[in-house]
Design an enzyme around this catalytic site. Structure first.
Site, PDB file in Angstrom:
ATOM      1  N   ASP A  78      34.406  50.903  37.839  1.00 35.00           N
ATOM      2  CA  ASP A  78      35.292  49.824  37.380  1.00 35.00           C
ATOM      3  C   ASP A  78      36.608  50.379  36.847  1.00 35.00           C
ATOM      4  O   ASP A  78      37.692  49.879  37.150  1.00 35.00           O
ATOM      5  CB  ASP A  78      34.618  49.020  36.262  1.00 35.00           C
TER       6      ASP A  78
ATOM      7  N   LEU B 212      44.434  26.852  34.791  1.00 37.58           N
ATOM      8  CA  LEU B 212      45.020  26.236  35.986  1.00 37.58           C
ATOM      9  C   LEU B 212      43.970  26.221  37.091  1.00 37.58           C
ATOM     10  O   LEU B 212      43.419  27.267  37.428  1.00 37.58           O
ATOM     11  CB  LEU B 212      46.223  27.082  36.432  1.00 37.58           C
TER      12      LEU B 212
END
Lengths: 203, 413
Positions: B249, B152
């Site tokens: 992370d 998208l």
């Protein structure tokens, strides 16, 4: 896991499987209850009660449309809730100002999210339709909600509300007629494509 | 209602609308409709009334109606029969890429949440294309299992409209852009809040949404170095070495996952959503607090190899064996240290657990046997001596196998 497998598991007492079914059907049951009950709080209560009853009774489900079976359960829950409300009517709080006088549009009742005109009109139309639905006897309302809002066929509606097929036909026709007459009182809200014939004749 | 039309006729018209008449009845009625304009007019009214009802908007349930064991009179599961899917029914839209965001949504997906990755059509998640020689081969598959994926382009108006439509049905939105970018695309917290007021919206960035570094580019190594953690990873007088794990992370991702879970619990109670500003950098600071920062504030020197539990003492360190392999010793408690000293035949060291001068002696001890011989010797006691496994050895480790971390398929892991 497909629906049948989830139902089978739920019939064995597996609550996780039944909860997965709830997540699939909760919007539909809530909408049905909302249109029958007229307010979100009562609709949520009836929906919760319906799922609880459905879990307790799921061993009695013997195939066929599970959706129709659940809709019957929520319709019954709505009937029960309406009966309960009738027995113990609540006294609505009258909004008053500091001098104890009733307020016409108290600030805390105003919908802060009212926005563009079109949205407001759509809301008004929805309120008008809901008003007309609530003006129907509950037996008529349930039939029209199950048929026209949830798309059940006559046989499914008859099973859901446990009345003969002929009664469904009759109730539905009467409900639509009464709705039609009621909605004519809100003709200015109706979109042009939905202006009723009676109204066109009147103007 | 027109007086001349009987209710029987209306009933027939209503059933005709729903296709419920027998063929013969239908034919008769259609014939009458041709010649009776009043009847045709009522049919039109009924059809329009039904059309209005069908156009009523379908509302989303205001909450989940799932049942608890208590509600149905069941005992809470002791865990054996639980499917461990407590987040079933929670929908997460994940706009993040690479490691931290996808790692956290993988954790939530493993708990039952429906995770929809929303990726731009051309580039998508860069991890899909990461070359194996960069060390990222198969990383995408590892942290995106069981997720749905949607291409998208939220950068254009139509894509944005579709994203917001999807967001209206979501419980959580996660984005990992640099600060202000999500707002620039029109998919920031305010935009999503307008379509889903109780949304839990998490912005996961390197340095957070405020402060002088908010717009800086960065990666794990940078967050660890600024956060002070990197300075601790080495030996005194030597340069720090990169951590073996992407600590920033993963700690930042976990911190965000915890924050999201907290916000979801809060939403259940209050009905209110929440905006979460989480930085990977925050994860480093959080993890620095229990050991390094607490030691610093207690007056200890905290640098590479000086903290007692970060390589500064003999009882908690890594040792080479005679075959060039390594063992860890973590005998903090005096009775564990006592077990170690007895096993190596050096009860004279029991009283010298915190003596900084014994390191060389311990090194010499461990050099006397192979790793396998030491492991045999320490098997069954509480000295807290374990092998430094390679990745391959870890996969074959009996405890790793027993916990079900490794699945064999067609003879391969």
């Amino acid at each position: 896991m497909d629906e049948l497998a989830l139902i089978t598991e739920a019939q064995r007492g597996n609550l996780d499987s039944f909860n997965t079914l709830i997540l699939t059907y909760q919007d539909m049951l809530f909408n049905t209850a909302l249109r029958i009950m007229g307010d979100e709080e009562s609709a949520a209560d009836a929906t919760q009660e319906a799922f609880l009853s459905a879990f307790r009774a799921i061993k009695s489900y013997r195939g066929g449309s599970f959706k129709a079976w659940l809709l019957r359960t929520v319709t019954n829950a709505c009937y029960d809730e309406l009966r309960r409300q009738k027995r113990r009517p609540s006294i609505p709080l009258e909004p008053e100002n500091d001098d104890g006088e009733e307020m016409e549009t108290p600030r805390w009742l105003a919908d802060p999210s009212l926005s563009p005109e079109a949205e407001a009109e759509a809301d008004e139309l929805e309120h008008a339709i809901q008003h007309c639905l609530e003006a129907l006897p509950v037996e008529f309302r349930a039939v029209v909600v199950l048929s026209d809002l949830q798309g059940m066929d006559y046989k499914e509606v008859a099973t859901a509300v446990r009345v003969p097929l002929g009664t469904i036909k009759s109730r539905l026709a009467r409900a639509r007629l009464r709705l039609r007459e009621c909605l004519q009182g809100f003709w200015e809200l109706l979109p042009p494509t939905f202006r009723l014939e009676g109204e066109i004749l009147r103007t | 209602m027109r007086q001349s039309t009987s209710f029987r006729n209306v009933e027939q018209l209503s059933a005709y609308l729903d296709g419920q008449l027998k063929p013969s009845e239908k034919a008769r009625l259609e014939s009458r409709l041709q010649s009776d304009p009043e009847l045709a007019s009522i049919l039109k009214d009924l059809r329009q009334t039904r059309g209005l009802l069908r156009q009523l908007p379908q509302r989303r349930a205001p909450r989940n109606f799932t049942l608890t064991p208590k509600m149905v009179g069941q005992k809470p599961s002791n865990g054996e029969n639980m499917t461990a899917q407590p987040l079933t029914g929670i929908r997460i839209l994940d706009l993040s890429r690479l490691l931290p965001g996808p790692y956290l949504t993988q954790l939530l997906g493993d708990l039952g949440a429906e995770v929809i990755k929303v990726e731009t059509p051309l580039a998508g998640d860069h991890a899909r294309l990461a070359p194996p020689e960069m060390g990222l081969g198969r990383m995408y598959e590892t942290i995106n299992q069981g997720k749905k994926s949607l291409a998208l382009n939220y950068r254009n108006p139509r894509g944005r409209e579709l994203f917001l439509k999807l967001a209206a049905s979501a419980d959580v939105v996660l984005e990992g852009f640099r600060p202000t970018i999500a707002d620039k695309y029109g998919i920031g917290y305010q935009a999503v809040c307008a379509v889903r007021p109780d949304i839990v919206y998490c912005s996961l960035s390197g340095y957070g949404q405020e402060g002088p570094y908010q717009q800086r580019a960065g990666h794990d190594l940078n967050y660890l170095s600024i956060g002070g953690a990197f300075s601790l990873n080495g030996r005194p007088g030597e340069k720090p070495v990169p951590y073996g794990l992407p600590v920033a992370d993963l700690s930042g991702g976990m911190l965000a996952a915890i924050a999201i879970l907290g916000a979801l619990v809060g939403r259940e109670r209050s009905g209110q959503g929440m905006y979460l500003d989480i930085a990977l950098f925050d994860g480093v600071i959080s993890w620095m607090t229990p050991l390094a920062l607490s030691a610093y504030f207690s007056g200890l020197d905290v640098s590479a190899g000086t903290h007692p539990l970060l390589g500064g003492r003999a009882f908690f360190n890594v040792y080479e064996t005679s075959d060039g392999k390594y063992l860890t010793l973590a005998a903090i408690e005096p009775h564990f240290w006592g077990d170690f000293c007895k096993t190596v035949g050096r009860t004279d060291l029991i009283e010298r657990q915190f003596d900084q001068t014994i390191s060389t002696e311990i090194e010499t001890i461990f050099k006397q046997r192979t790793r396998a011989e030491w492991l045999d010797l320490f098997a069954g006691n509480d000295a807290c001596v374990e092998p430094v496994n390679s990745v391959k050895e870890m996969l074959a480790d009996p405890q790793v196998q027993a916990r079900g971390h490794v699945l064999m398929k067609s003879g391969k892991t």
